[in-house]
Design an enzyme around this catalytic site. Structure first.
Site, PDB file in Angstrom:
ATOM      1  N   GLU A  90       0.827  -1.213   0.000  1.00 25.19           N
ATOM      2  CA  GLU A  90       0.000   0.000   0.000  1.00 25.19           C
ATOM      3  C   GLU A  90       0.862   1.264   0.000  1.00 25.19           C
ATOM      4  OE1 GLU A  90      -3.501   2.149   2.555  1.00 25.19           O
ATOM      5  OE2 GLU A  90      -2.430   0.460   3.432  1.00 25.19           O
ATOM      6  N   ASP A  91       1.956   1.252   0.781  1.00 24.62           N
ATOM      7  CA  ASP A  91       2.705   2.493   1.009  1.00 24.62           C
ATOM      8  C   ASP A  91       3.969   2.665   0.166  1.00 24.62           C
ATOM      9  OD1 ASP A  91       0.842   2.949   2.890  1.00 24.62           O
ATOM     10  OD2 ASP A  91       2.099   2.539   4.631  1.00 24.62           O
TER      11      ASP A  91
END
Length: 739
Positions: A90-91
């Site tokens: 996600e990051d």
């Protein structure tokens, strides 16, 4: 950051990593350790430039989550690795494909599940939150570990939330109490559930939280002393009997003390069972039950038990897998104390939930309670046509429901939520059996379908091929599974009847020389003051629209102009407004619809204000009883609207059929001869209103009466009130609400 600080941080990260391996609940092989090391390196590298709001390196968060997964939930290397990398996709630049290439499809699958969940939008109102929760559960994808790691992620976030702005803290904490704590409870993670609830309270009601914490500290010494008194007595006897055990006091959680204070409206000091004593004994599997009852007999030799508060979850464990014996005894100083008896194995299962189950079930092929639960959950999710808030409330209700254990005629044991009925039981066996249920016998005796079951009941279901569910069945069941099935069948029936109705209508109109087309359908819908063509066809199908009414439509269609004049002549000024047809009035409002779309939904009229057609009303979504309808000026309206705005639904009365409603009138006046007689005459003669009950009393010349009448709508009631006011001697007539 300076070089020295960076160096210190690196050392701290290394320490955390070693700690993670040390506290792992499962025994890690060398290949497990390699796998975890590799995941750790990927995570450290991916997050190297990120910091948390508090300023510390981001990597401390994934390690924190992995530690919870390893020690508190007790999962193995695969899950620990997935937890370390849960935010990587996600990051950062890393993709799911990269993870699959570097590790294996299983880890990639877990990380993907966790990524999907976190992509669910965060800042939303409650119903969107519910919708997201539903989506999140759909990503379960057969692997419950996704949810377990997600719970660990949430716990770590809750533990490190201090540097966030207030509004975010409150939002995350409310969501935790709303969704994650019940989930942890259902998965048997009692320790984590308690931590989530206590932290949830810390941010949603900080003052109350601080107050309870300080009071617990103040009374700690006295409580320790009290527990010691009891444990000293028990230790002596347990030692004499050669039982191997450890004993520990367990304070009640802050959240449950708060809940008890609120529910029973008592102060902190009045909450009696603020602590329990836990006896954890060593035993092999064969002797577990025998030893538990031996300890029970030792405890009850010294202290008197409360027979109604004995809980035996050893003979029939909870569906979460929890096993223990809970005995509530009268301790010194007249205080009730709960004593929990469990073996080391049971204790582990209570603390670690399913991970411990798997440990003790190696090689066992039986489907675990978890799989059964997940299948039920999937079924509910997939067939659920209800809106998301309803779904989540329903889901939570089934999560927290206390359980009962009942038997089939062959003696198989089934667990159902407390409050389940004999019809729920039929649906729990199979939905086809539920649908065809004609009657039920409990312990050999014929009982109604809404008979509430108790633990130990034996139920036999009598089916018939011709049986069909009716709308009333929705009131007879409490489980969401049964409700969903009944709703689906009712919807199918309505459509089937409507199809037949359409054919019938085509034939009937042919006789009247009218061809059924879209235009005619619209005219008929308007003529009968209905909402949709489905309503029209359904009513023709069940025969509630008669041939004469269709002839009236045909006549009106052929001579609209003539009708216009007729209506002018009919409404001559001499006609008495009192003579307006009761049917005509009730036709204006007797079906309640909800929301902007005017949906027809199941509802109950609330007993605190007894609304009747024509009243200004709103719908309120309750947790256990579906939609409750209240008058807008109901005494409880303000509370509901301010505290639960998101559960309020617009509602209004529109036309449909003839239904009758109850209203209570309070009448006061001056007592005079014949007043009672006059009153009853006015009610029954003038208005065609049924009297359901009447109570009248006179005291020193003052007349007091209460009349319960059955009317069809608000207009009729208003007219009735006006007529009663005209009686000589009557002072006031008011409609009252039972509170």
């Amino acid at each position: 950051m300076t070089e020295i600080e960076l160096e210190d941080e690196k050392k701290a990260i290394a320490r955390e990593y070693k700690e993670l391996l040390r506290i792992s609940y499962q025994t890690l092989t060398d290949s497990d350790k390699k796998l975890i090391r590799k995941a750790f390196d990927v995570a450290v590298d991916a997050h190297k430039d990120q910091r948390r709001k508090s300023g510390e390196a981001y990597i401390f968060h994934p390690i924190g989550v992995a530690k919870i997964v390893a020690s508190e939930i007790g999962l193995g290397a695969t899950s620990i690795a997935a937890a370390l990398m849960h935010d990587v996709v996600e990051d950062t630049e890393v993709t799911i494909e990269d993870i699959e290439r570097m590790f294996n499809p299983k880890i990639a699958h877990l990380v993907e599940g966790l990524t999907k969940i976190s992509q669910v939008k965060k800042d939303m109102n409650i119903s969107m939150q519910a919708e997201n929760f539903r989506k999140m559960l759909l990503t379960l994808n057969d692997d419950v570990r996704v949810i377990l790691i997600k719970i660990a992620d949430r716990l770590h976030n809750m533990q490190t939330m201090d540097s966030m702005p207030d509004y975010k803290q409150v939002k995350i904490a409310s969501e935790t109490l709303y969704i994650y704590a019940p989930l942890a409870h259902r998965l048997g993670l009692y320790n984590i559930k308690t931590k989530l609830e206590d932290l949830g309270l810390k941010y949603t009601e900080p003052e109350i939280y601080k107050d309870i914490v300080s009071k617990i500290k103040e009374t700690k010494e006295e409580q320790d002393e009290y527990i010691k008194t009891i444990s000293d007595v028990l230790k002596k006897s347990l030692d004499e009997e050669d039982v191997e055990y450890i004993m520990k006091g367990r304070p009640k959680s802050i959240y449950s003390i708060r809940r008890k204070m609120a529910a029973q409206n008592v102060t902190f000091d009045e909450v009696y069972d603020k602590f329990a004593l836990r006896v954890i004994y060593k035993s092999n599997l064969h002797d577990e039950k025998f030893l538990a009852w031996k300890i029970y007999s030792i405890v009850t030799d010294h202290y008197r038990p409360s027979p109604s508060r004995l809980r035996d979850w050893i003979s029939s464990p909870k569906s979460t897998g929890y096993e223990a014996l809970h005995i509530t005894v009268m301790g010194p100083k007249g205080r009730w104390v709960e004593i929990q008896v469990r073996s080391e194995r049971m204790d582990e299962i209570a603390e670690k939930g399913y991970a411990a189950h798997y440990k003790y079930k190696q090689g066992a092929t039986e489907e675990s309670g978890l799989d059964t639960w997940l299948n039920l959950l999937k079924e509910a999710l997939e067939s659920s046509e209800t809106n998301a808030v309803d779904f989540v409330e329903d889901f939570k209700m089934n999560l927290y429901a206390k359980e009962i254990f009942v038997f089939t005629p062959k003696g198989e044991i089934k667990s159902l939520p407390k409050g389940a009925t004999s019809l729920d039981f039929a649906f729990s066996i199979h939905s086809e059996i539920g649908i065809k249920t004609r009657g039920t016998r409990v312990n050999g005796k014929l009982v109604p379908l809404n008979h509430e079951l108790k633990s130990g009941d034996q139920i036999e279901v009598i089916t018939s091929a011709h049986q069909k569910p009716t709308i009333n069945w929705l009131d007879y069941v409490t489980t969401s599974r049964a409700k969903n099935k009944i709703r689906n069948v009712l919807n199918e029936n309505t459509k089937k009847i409507a199809e037949d109705g359409k054919e019938l209508l085509t034939r009937k109109l042919k006789h009247l020389k009218i061809t059924l087309n879209e235009n005619v359908v619209n005219e008929l819908v308007n003529f009968f003051k209905l909402k949709t063509s489905l309503d029209l066809f359904y009513r023709i199908g069940i025969g509630s629209i008669e041939n004469q009414q269709l002839k009236d439509y045909a006549a009106q269609k052929s001579n609209t102009l003539m009708n216009f004049f007729k209506s002018k002549i009919k409404r001559s000024p001499n006609s008495n407004p009192e003579d307006i047809n009761k049917q005509e009035l009730s036709n204006n409002y007797d079906l309640l619809v909800f929301g902007a779309e005017h949906d027809k939904l199941d509802y109950k009229l609330s007993s605190c204000c007894n609304p009747i057609p024509g009243d200004d009303v709103f719908g309120f979504i309750t947790i256990n009883e579906g939609i409750k309808v209240h008058k807008k000026d109901c005494p409880n309206a303000i509370t509901l609207q301010s505290n639960y705005a998101y559960r309020i639904m617009q509602a209004k009365w529109i036309d449909s059929s003839q239904q009758e409603f109850k209203a209570i009138l309070k009448i006061t006046g001056m007592d005079s001869l014949g007043l009672t007689n006059e009153l009853t005459k006015v009610i029954s003669n003038n208005m065609n209103v049924n009297i359901q009950s009447i109570s009248l009393s006179g005291d020193a010349g003052i007349f007091n009466g209460q009349v319960t009448v059955v009317v069809q709508n608000n207009s009729i009631l208003k007219k009735l009130i006006d007529n009663i006011k005209k009686i000589d001697g009557i002072d006031k007539v008011t409609r009252v609400y039972t509170n």
